[in-house]
Design a protein around this motif. Structure first.
Motif, PDB file in Angstrom:
ATOM      1  N   ILE A   5       0.839  -1.201   0.000  1.00 27.49           N
ATOM      2  CA  ILE A   5       0.000   0.000   0.000  1.00 27.49           C
ATOM      3  C   ILE A   5       0.870   1.246   0.000  1.00 27.49           C
ATOM      4  O   ILE A   5       0.577   2.224  -0.706  1.00 27.49           O
ATOM      5  CB  ILE A   5      -0.966  -0.016   1.197  1.00 27.49           C
ATOM      6  N   SER A   6       1.960   1.232   0.753  1.00 25.06           N
ATOM      7  CA  SER A   6       2.867   2.386   0.741  1.00 25.06           C
ATOM      8  C   SER A   6       3.501   2.561  -0.631  1.00 25.06           C
ATOM      9  O   SER A   6       3.730   3.684  -1.082  1.00 25.06           O
ATOM     10  CB  SER A   6       3.958   2.216   1.789  1.00 25.06           C
ATOM     11  N   GLY A   7       3.787   1.462  -1.305  1.00 28.37           N
ATOM     12  CA  GLY A   7       4.329   1.548  -2.660  1.00 28.37           C
ATOM     13  C   GLY A   7       3.340   2.175  -3.620  1.00 28.37           C
ATOM     14  O   GLY A   7       3.709   3.015  -4.456  1.00 28.37           O
ATOM     15  N   MET A   8       2.073   1.792  -3.500  1.00 28.92           N
ATOM     16  CA  MET A   8       1.051   2.400  -4.372  1.00 28.92           C
ATOM     17  C   MET A   8       0.872   3.875  -4.043  1.00 28.92           C
ATOM     18  O   MET A   8       0.682   4.699  -4.945  1.00 28.92           O
ATOM     19  CB  MET A   8      -0.278   1.656  -4.222  1.00 28.92           C
ATOM     20  N   THR A   9       0.938   4.221  -2.768  1.00 27.29           N
ATOM     21  CA  THR A   9       0.842   5.626  -2.364  1.00 27.29           C
ATOM     22  C   THR A   9       2.007   6.423  -2.933  1.00 27.29           C
ATOM     23  O   THR A   9       1.823   7.538  -3.439  1.00 27.29           O
ATOM     24  CB  THR A   9       0.842   5.740  -0.829  1.00 27.29           C
ATOM     25  N   PHE A  30       1.401  18.145  -0.983  1.00 24.82           N
ATOM     26  CA  PHE A  30       0.915  16.961  -0.277  1.00 24.82           C
ATOM     27  C   PHE A  30       1.488  15.684  -0.882  1.00 24.82           C
ATOM     28  O   PHE A  30       1.777  14.715  -0.183  1.00 24.82           O
ATOM     29  CB  PHE A  30      -0.612  16.903  -0.279  1.00 24.82           C
ATOM     30  N   ALA A  31       1.666  15.674  -2.198  1.00 29.68           N
ATOM     31  CA  ALA A  31       2.248  14.510  -2.858  1.00 29.68           C
ATOM     32  C   ALA A  31       3.692  14.308  -2.412  1.00 29.68           C
ATOM     33  O   ALA A  31       4.123  13.177  -2.175  1.00 29.68           O
ATOM     34  CB  ALA A  31       2.168  14.670  -4.375  1.00 29.68           C
ATOM     35  N   ALA A  32       4.462  15.386  -2.300  1.00 28.67           N
ATOM     36  CA  ALA A  32       5.845  15.276  -1.842  1.00 28.67           C
ATOM     37  C   ALA A  32       5.898  14.740  -0.410  1.00 28.67           C
ATOM     38  O   ALA A  32       6.745  13.897  -0.076  1.00 28.67           O
ATOM     39  CB  ALA A  32       6.537  16.627  -1.935  1.00 28.67           C
ATOM     40  N   ALA A  33       4.987  15.193   0.428  1.00 33.78           N
ATOM     41  CA  ALA A  33       4.927  14.687   1.802  1.00 33.78           C
ATOM     42  C   ALA A  33       4.539  13.205   1.812  1.00 33.78           C
ATOM     43  O   ALA A  33       5.081  12.419   2.596  1.00 33.78           O
ATOM     44  CB  ALA A  33       3.928  15.507   2.623  1.00 33.78           C
ATOM     45  N   ALA A  34       3.619  12.811   0.923  1.00 33.57           N
ATOM     46  CA  ALA A  34       3.211  11.405   0.847  1.00 33.57           C
ATOM     47  C   ALA A  34       4.362  10.526   0.392  1.00 33.57           C
ATOM     48  O   ALA A  34       4.544   9.411   0.897  1.00 33.57           O
ATOM     49  CB  ALA A  34       2.027  11.254  -0.106  1.00 33.57           C
ATOM     50  N   VAL A  35       5.166  11.010  -0.550  1.00 30.10           N
ATOM     51  CA  VAL A  35       6.328  10.244  -1.005  1.00 30.10           C
ATOM     52  C   VAL A  35       7.312  10.061   0.148  1.00 30.10           C
ATOM     53  O   VAL A  35       7.842   8.967   0.369  1.00 30.10           O
ATOM     54  CB  VAL A  35       7.007  10.930  -2.204  1.00 30.10           C
ATOM     55  N   ALA A  36       7.561  11.121   0.894  1.00 25.93           N
ATOM     56  CA  ALA A  36       8.505  11.037   2.016  1.00 25.93           C
ATOM     57  C   ALA A  36       8.005  10.062   3.077  1.00 25.93           C
ATOM     58  O   ALA A  36       8.770   9.206   3.555  1.00 25.93           O
ATOM     59  CB  ALA A  36       8.717  12.426   2.620  1.00 25.93           C
ATOM     60  N   ALA A  39       8.192   6.477   1.788  1.00 24.73           N
ATOM     61  CA  ALA A  39       9.574   5.990   1.733  1.00 24.73           C
ATOM     62  C   ALA A  39      10.045   5.554   3.121  1.00 24.73           C
ATOM     63  O   ALA A  39      10.701   4.516   3.268  1.00 24.73           O
ATOM     64  CB  ALA A  39      10.490   7.060   1.160  1.00 24.73           C
ATOM     65  N   VAL A  40       9.706   6.332   4.129  1.00 22.50           N
ATOM     66  CA  VAL A  40      10.079   5.970   5.501  1.00 22.50           C
ATOM     67  C   VAL A  40       9.390   4.669   5.908  1.00 22.50           C
ATOM     68  O   VAL A  40      10.009   3.776   6.496  1.00 22.50           O
ATOM     69  CB  VAL A  40       9.735   7.107   6.481  1.00 22.50           C
ATOM     70  N   ASN A  41       8.125   4.523   5.567  1.00 19.48           N
ATOM     71  CA  ASN A  41       7.376   3.322   5.923  1.00 19.48           C
ATOM     72  C   ASN A  41       7.919   2.096   5.190  1.00 19.48           C
ATOM     73  O   ASN A  41       8.050   1.016   5.786  1.00 19.48           O
ATOM     74  CB  ASN A  41       5.893   3.510   5.611  1.00 19.48           C
ATOM     75  N   ILE A  42       8.249   2.237   3.919  1.00 18.61           N
ATOM     76  CA  ILE A  42       8.771   1.110   3.149  1.00 18.61           C
ATOM     77  C   ILE A  42      10.127   0.685   3.706  1.00 18.61           C
ATOM     78  O   ILE A  42      10.392  -0.507   3.916  1.00 18.61           O
ATOM     79  CB  ILE A  42       8.860   1.472   1.659  1.00 18.61           C
ATOM     80  N   PHE A  46      11.118  -2.974   5.543  1.00 21.23           N
ATOM     81  CA  PHE A  46      12.194  -3.877   5.158  1.00 21.23           C
ATOM     82  C   PHE A  46      13.146  -4.122   6.321  1.00 21.23           C
ATOM     83  O   PHE A  46      13.639  -5.240   6.507  1.00 21.23           O
ATOM     84  CB  PHE A  46      12.955  -3.336   3.945  1.00 21.23           C
ATOM     85  N   LEU A  47      13.422  -3.102   7.107  1.00 20.84           N
ATOM     86  CA  LEU A  47      14.303  -3.287   8.264  1.00 20.84           C
ATOM     87  C   LEU A  47      13.681  -4.248   9.276  1.00 20.84           C
ATOM     88  O   LEU A  47      14.363  -5.127   9.823  1.00 20.84           O
ATOM     89  CB  LEU A  47      14.603  -1.951   8.924  1.00 20.84           C
ATOM     90  N   MET A  48      12.408  -4.086   9.553  1.00 17.71           N
ATOM     91  CA  MET A  48      11.749  -4.962  10.518  1.00 17.71           C
ATOM     92  C   MET A  48      11.662  -6.393   9.991  1.00 17.71           C
ATOM     93  O   MET A  48      11.811  -7.349  10.748  1.00 17.71           O
ATOM     94  CB  MET A  48      10.348  -4.444  10.850  1.00 17.71           C
ATOM     95  N   THR A  49      11.424  -6.550   8.697  1.00 16.91           N
ATOM     96  CA  THR A  49      11.385  -7.889   8.119  1.00 16.91           C
ATOM     97  C   THR A  49      12.742  -8.562   8.268  1.00 16.91           C
ATOM     98  O   THR A  49      12.820  -9.744   8.611  1.00 16.91           O
ATOM     99  CB  THR A  49      10.984  -7.819   6.634  1.00 16.91           C
TER     100      THR A  49
END
Length: 79
Positions: A5-9, A30-36, A39-42, A46-49
């Motif tokens: 979902i974060s990738g689609m966002t 707002f789009a730039a904030a959504a990308v940031a 990216a942090v969530n993605i 991966f780190l938690m995985t």
């Protein structure tokens, strides 16, 4: 939120940004904030995985070279 979902966002937000260097309007800001945030969530996902998978490693498993995956990121950031 899952990485998918974060990738689609992130992809949708990149489409809204239209490739400009600086946001040109409220939607692009707002789009730039959504990308940031995506990216942090993605990256965090991966780190938690990786941490969860490390819990199942045996002492006799071969070493992991996952730290080398940051090399392209560093090169891209320096570019």
């Amino acid at each position: 939120v899952t990485n998918a979902i974060s990738g689609m966002t992130a992809v949708g937000a990149l489409e809204l940004m239209r490739g400009g260097l600086a946001p040109a309007g409220t939607a692009a800001t707002f789009a730039a904030a959504a990308v940031a945030m995506s990216a942090v969530n993605i990256a965090g996902g991966f780190l938690m995985t990786g941490r969860m998978l490390d819990m199942f490693k045996r002492p006799d498993d071969p070493p992991s070279y996952s730290k080398l995956l940051m090399v392209p990121v560093v090169i891209a950031a320096a570019y």
